[in-house]
Design a protein around this motif. Structure first.
Motif, mmCIF file in Angstrom:
data_model
loop_
_atom_site.group_PDB
_atom_site.id
_atom_site.type_symbol
_atom_site.label_atom_id
_atom_site.label_comp_id
_atom_site.label_asym_id
_atom_site.label_seq_id
_atom_site.Cartn_x
_atom_site.Cartn_y
_atom_site.Cartn_z
ATOM 1 N N GLY A 55 -0.999 0.965 -6.157
ATOM 2 C CA GLY A 55 -0.888 1.075 -4.701
ATOM 3 C C GLY A 55 -2.196 1.474 -4.057
ATOM 4 O O GLY A 55 -2.611 0.897 -3.041
ATOM 5 N N GLY B 89 2.331 -4.140 -6.949
ATOM 6 C CA GLY B 89 3.007 -2.855 -7.069
ATOM 7 C C GLY B 89 4.244 -2.934 -7.954
ATOM 8 O O GLY B 89 4.478 -2.054 -8.794
ATOM 9 N N GLY C 24 2.345 2.668 -10.698
ATOM 10 C CA GLY C 24 2.647 2.206 -9.345
ATOM 11 C C GLY C 24 1.735 2.808 -8.300
ATOM 12 O O GLY C 24 1.249 2.109 -7.405
ATOM 13 N N GLY D 140 3.204 3.399 -3.311
ATOM 14 C CA GLY D 140 3.530 3.413 -4.735
ATOM 15 C C GLY D 140 4.750 4.255 -5.034
ATOM 16 O O GLY D 140 5.646 3.832 -5.779
#
Length: 300
Positions: free
Chosen positions: A221, A177, A217, A240
């Motif tokens: 995630g 992440g 992100g 995320g």
């Protein structure tokens, strides 16, 4: 296809399609930075796969080096900071979290703050008044929270227990992440960045870069949460978003810290990256957010 772009003939005319040029410079020596990043990535992966027995020492070393950098820069700028004393307190906070979890960490932080407050009262002896007591004590507490407190959550991620996945998978979830957020923000910022988020703090931090971090992100995630942890996709979205927001705020905090001290990098320990803290600035608060999300998930 030529270097200048792809060519396509339509109705006897020639159209040349060019790749968009970056709006901003990369700001670092990419080959050196990539080589350093690969080395650090290999080190992190090795510790992650070994588990807490290797992960905790790695985090402890990183926290210690980051504290040394920050405290040294503060002393150079005229702040009185008991570097060795604070380093010992920071390590104690981190290591007490291994057997006692977050309760031990919070207790260690509280005791560290008390020790620092009392120590600063008498650093000139009983017969001389302390100088800049409030300023230097507040800065010392800030350092204890910024580095060892947040850093301990990075260590605690390896001990999250959902009754299924191992600590290695939780560490990988966190690191993937962080890397995705960093890469997404860097690429989008360099290629498209034109609207500064906080020009008074960090002129190079753009909203376009933030959007890139969110996209990468959240995507990372969702993938790691569903594939590695076998949990619903919406948990990946939550993870995320929380990770990216905290990482971005961490970057801005360090930017303001360096701006007030008049420095560009914390040190030159990592070729192409600057100092240890220049790599951990966003990672530390992101670790706290990741631990919180994963712990809440474990209790559902």
């Amino acid at each position: 296809m030529s270097d200048s772009g792809a060519e396509q003939r339509q109705g006897g005319s020639r159209r040349v399609f060019r790749a968009p040029r970056p709006k901003n410079k990369a700001g670092r020596n990419l080959p050196v930075a990539i080589a350093t990043g690969v080395f650090l990535g290999a080190l992190v992966l090795a510790a992650a796969f070994i588990g807490p027995v290797a992960w905790y020492p790695l985090v402890a070393v990183a926290v210690g080096l980051a504290m040394w950098e920050v405290l040294t820069r503060l002393r150079e700028a005229g702040y009185y900071q008991p570097r060795t004393f604070l380093l010992v307190l920071g390590q104690a906070m981190l290591w007490v979290s291994a057997p006692f979890g977050v309760e031990g960490l919070v207790s260690g932080f509280a005791l560290s703050v008390l020790f620092l407050m009392f120590y600063r009262l008498f650093h000139n002896g009983r017969h001389k008044k302390p100088e800049n007591y409030l300023r230097d004590t507040a800065v010392g507490i800030f350092v204890l929270a910024w580095i060892p407190l947040f850093g301990s959550f990075a260590a605690l991620i390896s001990l999250v227990d959902e009754g299924g996945p191992s600590g290695t998978l939780f560490i990988l979830t966190f690191m993937i992440g962080v890397v995705a957020s960093d890469v997404g923000g860097y690429c989008a910022g360099v290629m498209f960045g034109s609207h500064s988020m906080a020009p008074a703090v960090s002129p190079n931090k753009s909203w376009e870069g933030f959007v890139g971090s969110i996209v990468f992100g959240v995507t990372a995630g969702i993938l790691v949460v569903t594939l590695l942890l076998d949990n619903p996709w919406w948990v990946g979205v939550l993870l995320g978003v929380a990770l990216v927001i905290c990482a971005t705020m961490g970057d801005l905090v360090e930017s303001q810290f360096k701006r007030e001290l008049g420095i560009k990098d914390m040190s030159q320990v990592l070729p192409g990256h600057g100092g240890i803290m220049d790599r951990l600035d966003g990672m530390l608060p992101a670790a706290a957010a990741t631990w919180l999300v994963l712990t809440l998930l474990a209790e559902l």
